[in-house]
Design a protein around this motif. Structure first.
Motif, PDB file in Angstrom:
ATOM      1  N   TRP A 130       0.901  -0.873   0.170  1.00 30.69           N
ATOM      2  CA  TRP A 130      -0.017   0.121   0.098  1.00 30.69           C
ATOM      3  C   TRP A 130       1.135   1.256   0.055  1.00 30.69           C
ATOM      4  O   TRP A 130       1.986   1.205   0.370  1.00 30.69           O
ATOM      5  N   TYR A 131       0.394   2.290  -0.254  1.00 28.18           N
ATOM      6  CA  TYR A 131       1.328   3.561  -0.510  1.00 28.18           C
ATOM      7  C   TYR A 131       0.642   4.556   0.600  1.00 28.18           C
ATOM      8  O   TYR A 131      -0.363   4.783   0.827  1.00 28.18           O
ATOM      9  N   ASN A 132       1.575   5.108   1.099  1.00 33.21           N
ATOM     10  CA  ASN A 132       1.231   6.081   2.441  1.00 33.21           C
ATOM     11  C   ASN A 132       1.750   7.457   1.907  1.00 33.21           C
ATOM     12  O   ASN A 132       3.070   7.720   2.143  1.00 33.21           O
ATOM     13  N   LEU A 133       0.896   8.285   1.660  1.00 29.39           N
ATOM     14  CA  LEU A 133       0.985   9.606   1.546  1.00 29.39           C
ATOM     15  C   LEU A 133       1.827  10.174   2.356  1.00 29.39           C
ATOM     16  O   LEU A 133       2.384  11.451   2.128  1.00 29.39           O
ATOM     17  N   GLN A 134       1.625   9.846   3.739  1.00 29.33           N
ATOM     18  CA  GLN A 134       2.342  10.764   4.773  1.00 29.33           C
ATOM     19  C   GLN A 134       3.792  10.955   4.588  1.00 29.33           C
ATOM     20  O   GLN A 134       4.415  11.850   5.153  1.00 29.33           O
ATOM     21  N   ALA A 135       4.273   9.882   3.858  1.00 25.85           N
ATOM     22  CA  ALA A 135       5.798   9.914   3.634  1.00 25.85           C
ATOM     23  C   ALA A 135       6.206  10.919   2.707  1.00 25.85           C
ATOM     24  O   ALA A 135       7.497  11.821   2.707  1.00 25.85           O
ATOM     25  N   ASP A 136       5.624  11.479   1.916  1.00 28.42           N
ATOM     26  CA  ASP A 136       5.891  12.663   0.776  1.00 28.42           C
ATOM     27  C   ASP A 136       4.994  13.867   0.962  1.00 28.42           C
ATOM     28  O   ASP A 136       5.380  15.118   0.427  1.00 28.42           O
ATOM     29  N   LEU A 137       4.245  14.234   2.153  1.00 26.47           N
ATOM     30  CA  LEU A 137       3.736  15.330   2.103  1.00 26.47           C
ATOM     31  C   LEU A 137       4.644  16.692   2.744  1.00 26.47           C
ATOM     32  O   LEU A 137       5.701  16.228   3.323  1.00 26.47           O
ATOM     33  N   PRO A 138       4.536  17.711   2.112  1.00 23.64           N
ATOM     34  CA  PRO A 138       5.498  18.996   2.502  1.00 23.64           C
ATOM     35  C   PRO A 138       5.567  19.101   3.789  1.00 23.64           C
ATOM     36  O   PRO A 138       6.390  20.125   4.197  1.00 23.64           O
ATOM     37  N   LYS A 139       4.320  18.965   4.400  1.00 24.56           N
ATOM     38  CA  LYS A 139       3.925  19.183   5.665  1.00 24.56           C
ATOM     39  C   LYS A 139       3.184  18.385   6.501  1.00 24.56           C
ATOM     40  O   LYS A 139       2.468  17.832   5.930  1.00 24.56           O
ATOM     41  N   PRO A 140       3.547  17.972   7.732  1.00 22.20           N
ATOM     42  CA  PRO A 140       2.983  16.851   8.515  1.00 22.20           C
ATOM     43  C   PRO A 140       1.676  17.029   8.866  1.00 22.20           C
ATOM     44  O   PRO A 140       1.228  18.403   9.076  1.00 22.20           O
ATOM     45  N   LEU A 141       0.904  16.036   8.965  1.00 21.52           N
ATOM     46  CA  LEU A 141      -0.685  16.106   9.565  1.00 21.52           C
ATOM     47  C   LEU A 141      -0.602  16.804  11.029  1.00 21.52           C
ATOM     48  O   LEU A 141       0.361  16.363  11.508  1.00 21.52           O
ATOM     49  N   PRO A 142      -1.614  17.461  11.271  1.00 14.99           N
ATOM     50  CA  PRO A 142      -1.596  17.891  12.751  1.00 14.99           C
ATOM     51  C   PRO A 142      -2.083  16.810  13.593  1.00 14.99           C
ATOM     52  O   PRO A 142      -2.543  15.780  13.133  1.00 14.99           O
ATOM     53  N   VAL A 143      -1.571  16.851  14.821  1.00  9.80           N
ATOM     54  CA  VAL A 143      -1.470  15.913  15.589  1.00  9.80           C
ATOM     55  C   VAL A 143      -3.235  15.341  16.131  1.00  9.80           C
ATOM     56  O   VAL A 143      -3.898  16.469  15.911  1.00  9.80           O
ATOM     57  N   VAL A 144      -3.425  14.178  16.425  1.00  9.67           N
ATOM     58  CA  VAL A 144      -4.535  13.552  17.059  1.00  9.67           C
ATOM     59  C   VAL A 144      -4.856  13.972  18.401  1.00  9.67           C
ATOM     60  O   VAL A 144      -3.678  13.869  19.108  1.00  9.67           O
ATOM     61  N   LEU A 145      -5.856  14.429  19.117  1.00 15.23           N
ATOM     62  CA  LEU A 145      -6.053  14.804  20.240  1.00 15.23           C
ATOM     63  C   LEU A 145      -7.061  13.947  21.034  1.00 15.23           C
ATOM     64  O   LEU A 145      -7.815  13.371  20.632  1.00 15.23           O
ATOM     65  N   HIS A 146      -6.653  13.684  22.423  1.00 16.32           N
ATOM     66  CA  HIS A 146      -7.309  12.810  23.319  1.00 16.32           C
ATOM     67  C   HIS A 146      -8.802  13.685  23.707  1.00 16.32           C
ATOM     68  O   HIS A 146      -8.499  14.543  23.845  1.00 16.32           O
ATOM     69  N   PRO A 147      -9.812  12.927  23.577  1.00 18.73           N
ATOM     70  CA  PRO A 147     -11.118  13.674  23.772  1.00 18.73           C
ATOM     71  C   PRO A 147     -11.339  14.123  25.109  1.00 18.73           C
ATOM     72  O   PRO A 147     -11.911  15.181  25.559  1.00 18.73           O
ATOM     73  N   GLY A 148     -10.555  13.772  26.145  1.00 15.75           N
ATOM     74  CA  GLY A 148     -10.660  14.078  27.657  1.00 15.75           C
ATOM     75  C   GLY A 148      -9.719  15.035  27.913  1.00 15.75           C
ATOM     76  O   GLY A 148      -9.994  16.010  28.513  1.00 15.75           O
TER      77      GLY A 148
END
Length: 456
Positions: free
Chosen positions: A18-36
């Motif tokens: 499978w191909y993972n676009l995260q490897a080639d993004l010019p800027k990383p994704l914002p972090v995921v946050l805990h709901p609590g």
């Protein structure tokens, strides 16, 4: 012989990664946050919902993730999927454009969804999971997970959005044929479902509510995990086998797309066709225009706000930064049930923010009109969701006609409409209308977005 119509790969040519676009993004994704805590989540926070292998895929920045051999063996039931040249549609439109479509309706479930349902069930089975719970809109995802569960002898329970549950009884019958249990959501089987019904006994349901119900059940038992059919990074990555195959097939056709089109609800089939081409462009290759087509009645990319929001209505899931209409938004009951989600996949949303994709929205009647024209030219009756991609491709083809350009258009026909004929009957009877959401409800849902400390 006339020009070639279909381009077929051998089973031995199926992608092994499978191909993972995260490897080639010019800027990383914002972090995921805990709901609590509103702090970044770690693997332990996700462990009650997903097996560790899928959690690792979710956060991976490796360009390629190997497809396990047992998963590839199941994929061989329908993969590699065909690529078609739409000669008859081109002629009917009188366009100089060359139109190709990747057809995912050849899977046992009739859509692209088994591309991720099978690996999710496989990795859960490896981890000792006995039961999977999930939500479904139109029923394509629920059908696909039911199919995958039957292969791995796993119990599957599906919460189906009530309006689709009522509209599409045959989807429910297919889930039951595969051995799954399907419940209309909101239901009396969960605390959250009962709370929704207490306020409105006739609530039409939403994907956000169905997700809340599924998550509530998943965290109650150690032998149970949650499975999601779109939105998350690992789900989108599993779907990239679509675009990876399409690249090989476009080379067989001695062509390359100028425009890539896909319908968008949560983002999985669009990502499947688009991400490999986006990555190819980011690494120095050709950069086709990427057009995401969404329903005007649930327009997260074109009308939503790019902000942190919950993935579900009950606020049980982690918060991700995405284009959202607000987790409390309940879209009207239009027939493209798989596109009725309040938020767009974080990765697709991020691509929109980076200017890597475009987004447009169309009403359902014009999309059905496009789907009927396609069926009468190409012979395949598209799913209501896929009609949005057909409409997007036709708009691009007519632009080429107006501009006198012989561009190459590629779109993902993500599923057939054989279980959606009631919608087509309504269309031909003139009973299908363009559903509208209340601007006041959208404003209220957006006003209720969670307050997240900056900068994140």
């Amino acid at each position: 012989m006339s020009q070639q119509t279909k381009f077929l790969l051998e089973e031995s040519q199926m992608p092994k990664f499978w191909y993972n676009l995260q490897a080639d993004l010019p800027k990383p994704l914002p972090v995921v946050l805990h709901p609590g805590t509103m702090q970044p989540v770690g693997p332990a926070d996700l462990a009650p919902l997903f097996p560790m292998e899928l959690i690792l895929q979710e956060v991976s920045t490796e360009r390629e993730i190997e497809i396990p051999e047992p998963v590839r063996e199941v994929y061989q039931l329908w993969r590699p999927a065909p690529l078609y040249r739409a000669h008859r549609l081109e002629k009917a439109l009188g366009t100089p454009a060359k139109i190709y479509y990747k057809y995912e309706g050849v899977s046992p479930a009739g859509s692209h969804k088994p591309n991720t349902a099978v690996p999710q069930a496989f990795f859960n089975k490896q981890a000792g999971t006995k039961r999977l719970v999930t939500e479904t809109g139109a029923g394509q995802w629920g059908t696909s997970l039911s199919f995958a569960g039957s292969l791995y002898d796993m119990q599957v329970e599906v919460f189906q959005v009530r309006v689709s549950y009522d509209q599409k009884p045959y989807r429910r019958a297919v889930m039951e044929t595969y051995g799954a249990r399907c419940v209309a959501s909101p239901s009396n089987e969960t605390v959250y479902g009962r709370s929704v019904l207490a306020k409105n006994p006739d609530h039409p349901g939403s994907l956000g509510i169905a997700i809340s119900e599924a998550v509530e059940l998943a965290v109650q038992r150690d032998d149970t995990k949650y499975a999601l059919g779109s939105v998350l990074n690992h789900v989108l990555m599993h779907q990239t086998i679509i675009g990876l195959e399409a690249m090989k097939q476009m080379e067989m056709a001695n062509a390359w797309p100028d425009v890539v089109v896909g319908c968008t609800g949560g983002g999985s089939n669009f990502a499947g066709i688009a991400f490999p081409f986006i990555g190819h462009g980011l690494r120095g290759g050709a950069k086709p225009r990427m057009v995401a087509v969404e329903p005007a009645a649930c327009p997260s990319l074109t009308r939503g706000k790019y902000a942190y929001d919950f993935g579900d209505t009950g606020h049980m899931t982690p918060l991700t930064k995405m284009h959202t209409l607000g987790s409390q938004f309940t879209p009207p009951g239009f027939h493209a049930g798989g596109l009725r989600y309040h938020g767009m996949a974080p990765m697709v949303s991020h691509c929109k923010e980076l200017g890597l994709i475009e987004a447009v929205a169309y009403n359902q009647v014009e999309c059905f009109e496009a789907g009927v024209l396609f069926a009468r030219c190409e012979g395949i009756v598209p799913a209501p969701e896929a009609n949005h991609a057909v409409k997007g491709a036709i708009v691009e083809a007519m632009r080429c006609k107006a501009e006198g350009k012989a561009e190459t258009i590629l779109f993902n026909l993500c599923g057939h409409g054989h279980f959606d004929m009631v919608a087509y009957q309504k269309y031909f009877a003139g009973e299908l209308t363009d559903e509208k959401y209340a601007e006041s409800e959208l404003a209220m849902a957006l006003a209720g977005l969670p307050s997240v400390p900056e900068p994140l």
